[in-house]
Design a protein around this motif. Structure first.
Motif: not given
Length: 141
Positions: A80-86, A91-96
């Motif tokens: 399980i990965e938690k998105g932190l940054a692009s 640029q906006p975060l691609p995935y939460m």
């Protein structure tokens, strides 16, 4: 007196040597985190967008264990990965979040998911309002 000093010194040396061996044994016993070539990787990616929500605690403690149980012995591991940054500044975060299953057989994966698809989809409302993107791939290295 000399004999007790020698005995004490030997005891200290033995303790340090034994401590070093225990640490080396622990390193040797540590399981490998490498993923085997040829495994099937199923990545479930939850896109970031204004207004999208994601409950990581629920996903980690309820949803992913539920899906993992459906996969049974075909499942090698899941992450399980938690998105932190692009990867691109400003640029906006691609995935939460991204949930990944590593399985031995794609056909066994599909056979396990098919009868449980409705239960899996029905659980989405408990942790997100985003529609996931799914990528099925083969680990090559």
């Amino acid at each position: 007196m000399k004999l007790s000093l020698i005995a004490s010194t030997l005891l200290v040396i033995t303790c340090f040597a034994s401590f070093g061996q225990d640490k080396q044994s622990a390193k040797a016993k540590k399981p490998s985190t490498a993923v085997e070539k040829g495994l099937v990787k199923v990545s479930v990616m939850y896109p970031f967008a204004e207004g999208n929500t994601f409950n990581m605690e629920y996903y980690e403690t309820k949803h992913m264990p539920m899906v993992a149980a459906f996969l049974g012995s075909n499942l090698v591991k899941y992450t399980i990965e938690k998105g932190l940054a692009s990867g691109i500044p400003n640029q906006p975060l691609p995935y939460m979040a991204i949930g990944t299953f590593y399985v031995k057989s794609l056909s066994d994966y599909q056979a396990a998911i098919a009868p449980n698809r409705d239960a899996i989809r029905a659980d989405f409302v408990n942790y997100t309002n985003a529609a996931p993107l799914i990528l099925v791939s083969e680990v090559v290295k």
